[in-house]
Design a protein around this motif. Structure first.
Motif, mmCIF file in Angstrom:
data_model
loop_
_atom_site.group_PDB
_atom_site.id
_atom_site.type_symbol
_atom_site.label_atom_id
_atom_site.label_comp_id
_atom_site.label_asym_id
_atom_site.label_seq_id
_atom_site.Cartn_x
_atom_site.Cartn_y
_atom_site.Cartn_z
ATOM 1 N N SER A 69 22.169 0.267 -5.021
ATOM 2 C CA SER A 69 21.635 1.353 -4.202
ATOM 3 C C SER A 69 20.181 1.073 -3.829
ATOM 4 O O SER A 69 19.723 1.425 -2.738
ATOM 5 N N LEU A 70 19.470 0.426 -4.750
ATOM 6 C CA LEU A 70 18.094 0.048 -4.432
ATOM 7 C C LEU A 70 18.068 -1.031 -3.354
ATOM 8 O O LEU A 70 17.190 -1.055 -2.490
ATOM 9 N N HIS A 71 19.061 -1.908 -3.420
ATOM 10 C CA HIS A 71 19.108 -2.997 -2.457
ATOM 11 C C HIS A 71 19.061 -2.489 -1.023
ATOM 12 O O HIS A 71 18.445 -3.108 -0.155
ATOM 13 N N LYS A 72 19.701 -1.362 -0.785
ATOM 14 C CA LYS A 72 19.745 -0.828 0.583
ATOM 15 C C LYS A 72 18.343 -0.565 1.117
ATOM 16 O O LYS A 72 18.008 -0.960 2.230
ATOM 17 N N THR A 73 17.516 0.093 0.315
ATOM 18 C CA THR A 73 16.178 0.414 0.815
ATOM 19 C C THR A 73 15.308 -0.838 0.889
ATOM 20 O O THR A 73 14.458 -0.956 1.756
ATOM 21 N N ILE A 74 15.538 -1.752 -0.050
ATOM 22 C CA ILE A 74 14.777 -3.011 -0.001
ATOM 23 C C ILE A 74 15.141 -3.797 1.247
ATOM 24 O O ILE A 74 14.281 -4.368 1.914
ATOM 25 N N GLN A 75 16.426 -3.819 1.536
ATOM 26 C CA GLN A 75 16.863 -4.537 2.729
ATOM 27 C C GLN A 75 16.247 -3.913 3.980
ATOM 28 O O GLN A 75 15.875 -4.618 4.924
ATOM 29 N N ALA A 76 16.107 -2.592 3.947
ATOM 30 C CA ALA A 76 15.478 -1.910 5.081
ATOM 31 C C ALA A 76 14.046 -2.392 5.266
ATOM 32 O O ALA A 76 13.574 -2.586 6.392
ATOM 33 N N LEU A 77 13.375 -2.612 4.146
ATOM 34 C CA LEU A 77 11.998 -3.107 4.188
ATOM 35 C C LEU A 77 11.961 -4.527 4.755
ATOM 36 O O LEU A 77 11.112 -4.864 5.586
ATOM 37 N N VAL A 78 12.885 -5.346 4.306
ATOM 38 C CA VAL A 78 12.959 -6.720 4.804
ATOM 39 C C VAL A 78 13.269 -6.716 6.301
ATOM 40 O O VAL A 78 12.643 -7.447 7.076
ATOM 41 N N ASP A 79 14.210 -5.871 6.690
ATOM 42 C CA ASP A 79 14.561 -5.784 8.101
ATOM 43 C C ASP A 79 13.356 -5.354 8.943
ATOM 44 O O ASP A 79 13.105 -5.914 10.009
ATOM 45 N N TRP A 80 12.642 -4.354 8.432
ATOM 46 C CA TRP A 80 11.465 -3.890 9.154
ATOM 47 C C TRP A 80 10.492 -5.044 9.357
ATOM 48 O O TRP A 80 9.948 -5.243 10.445
ATOM 49 N N THR A 81 10.279 -5.811 8.300
ATOM 50 C CA THR A 81 9.342 -6.922 8.370
ATOM 51 C C THR A 81 9.780 -7.950 9.400
ATOM 52 O O THR A 81 8.975 -8.434 10.191
ATOM 53 N N GLU A 82 11.065 -8.253 9.402
ATOM 54 C CA GLU A 82 11.559 -9.220 10.378
ATOM 55 C C GLU A 82 11.379 -8.719 11.798
ATOM 56 O O GLU A 82 10.960 -9.455 12.680
ATOM 57 N N GLU A 83 11.675 -7.440 11.989
ATOM 58 C CA GLU A 83 11.578 -6.874 13.334
ATOM 59 C C GLU A 83 10.149 -6.861 13.852
ATOM 60 O O GLU A 83 9.920 -7.021 15.051
ATOM 61 N N HIS A 84 9.202 -6.632 12.945
ATOM 62 C CA HIS A 84 7.835 -6.423 13.404
ATOM 63 C C HIS A 84 6.895 -7.580 13.090
ATOM 64 O O HIS A 84 5.686 -7.432 13.217
ATOM 65 N N GLN A 85 7.432 -8.697 12.680
ATOM 66 C CA GLN A 85 6.548 -9.783 12.283
ATOM 67 C C GLN A 85 5.665 -10.268 13.423
ATOM 68 O O GLN A 85 4.505 -10.622 13.199
ATOM 69 N N SER A 86 6.202 -10.250 14.623
ATOM 70 C CA SER A 86 5.379 -10.726 15.739
ATOM 71 C C SER A 86 4.254 -9.742 16.047
ATOM 72 O O SER A 86 3.138 -10.149 16.387
ATOM 73 N N GLU A 87 4.538 -8.455 15.889
ATOM 74 C CA GLU A 87 3.491 -7.451 16.111
ATOM 75 C C GLU A 87 2.361 -7.618 15.101
ATOM 76 O O GLU A 87 1.178 -7.521 15.441
ATOM 77 N N ILE A 88 2.750 -7.860 13.864
ATOM 78 C CA ILE A 88 1.745 -8.034 12.827
ATOM 79 C C ILE A 88 0.939 -9.306 13.074
ATOM 80 O O ILE A 88 -0.286 -9.327 12.955
ATOM 81 N N ALA A 89 1.637 -10.353 13.436
ATOM 82 C CA ALA A 89 0.946 -11.603 13.732
ATOM 83 C C ALA A 89 -0.053 -11.406 14.867
ATOM 84 O O ALA A 89 -1.190 -11.901 14.809
ATOM 85 N N ALA A 90 0.351 -10.660 15.884
ATOM 86 C CA ALA A 90 -0.529 -10.400 17.022
ATOM 87 C C ALA A 90 -1.746 -9.588 16.580
ATOM 88 O O ALA A 90 -2.878 -9.870 16.981
ATOM 89 N N ALA A 91 -1.493 -8.576 15.743
ATOM 90 C CA ALA A 91 -2.583 -7.737 15.259
ATOM 91 C C ALA A 91 -3.597 -8.563 14.477
ATOM 92 O O ALA A 91 -4.810 -8.394 14.625
#
Lengths: 143, 143
Positions: free
Chosen positions: B108-130
């Motif tokens: 059950s914890l894995h689900k929220t952790i995966q959400a965090l990983v997914d968020w990071t993947e989705e926004h990595q370019s934004e963070i890199a740009a920032a």
DNA sequence: CTGTATCCATAGAGATACTG
DNA sequence: CAGTATCTCTATGGATACAG
């Protein structure tokens, strides 16, 4: 910060593991890994969790986050600002007034972080029970 | 591991902050804080993320998680086992074979952790740009 | 293979003092 | 108030060697 091993920013690409399951990249130089290390940080997590909705001043954050030192709060806020997650607003008044707030990007991250906090709150008793059980069994093996 | 400061396990209780907003407890001795510190750990996060679905052996995890030392993998797995998130199965064979898998709680914890990983993947370019923007502006101020 | 047990280096983090 | 700038120290974690 710079490892010097690879020159180009290595984007994370999902690959298939031994089971044919799509697996995310865990290479150390992987950008996602580096961002995760930053986000999954004791203080960063608390700051983002607290900055939900309202802006907060430096001292206010310091008060709320029990145990953080001035230095670590400054460092953490700078990193979050650099990553585009937190906006720092300096008001040119005396005495100085600085506000911190989540950016839209930070706001979107807040959602998943809050989910993590919620999960922890929901399951804290289960974890506490598991720890008690584990420690108990460990003692028995000694005797 | 034992702080010795407080004797009773202090449960986290939500309180109202200055704004009347229901705020979660950030006291350092708060149990949720301690659990979060454990979960929001570089290696723990990776182990839980990887253990999704299939069980894995020690060496297999070691291979997949680039940069982790034998010691840290052992330590991390023990903590996760103690917290009831990972189940450790020892097969009495020679050479020894030990399997690690998520417990239902860990799942059950894995689900929220995966959400965090997914968020990071989705926004990595934004963070890199920032980051690039921030570093660029920092340079300008020097000159 | 799956671990312990040591030793040791270093980054993280606290304490303190000072500044715009 | 909101920081820098140092100094220091400890806990984390890497490297290595050994064991069941």
């Amino acid at each position: 910060m710079e490892e010097g091993t690879s020159n180009s920013p290595s984007y994370c690409c999902r690959t298939e593991d031994d089971y044919g399951v799509l697996q995310w990249d865990t290479r150390e130089d992987c950008e996602v890994r580096q961002i995760l290390d930053r986000i999954a940080d004791k203080w960063s997590l608390l700051v983002i969790a607290l900055l939900d909705r309202h802006t907060m001043r430096f001292t206010q954050l310091r008060r709320e986050i029990d145990g953080i030192s001035q230095r670590m709060l400054t460092t953490t806020l700078r990193q979050l600002e650099r990553d585009g997650l937190v906006r720092r607003t300096v008001h040119p008044v005396v005495p100085p007034r600085v506000d911190y707030a989540l950016t839209p990007l930070g706001g979107s991250l807040h959602k998943t972080i809050q989910a993590l906090v919620d999960w922890t709150e929901e399951h804290q008793s289960e974890i506490a029970a598991a720890r008690t059980r584990y420690d108990h069994e460990a003692r028995e093996k000694i005797n």
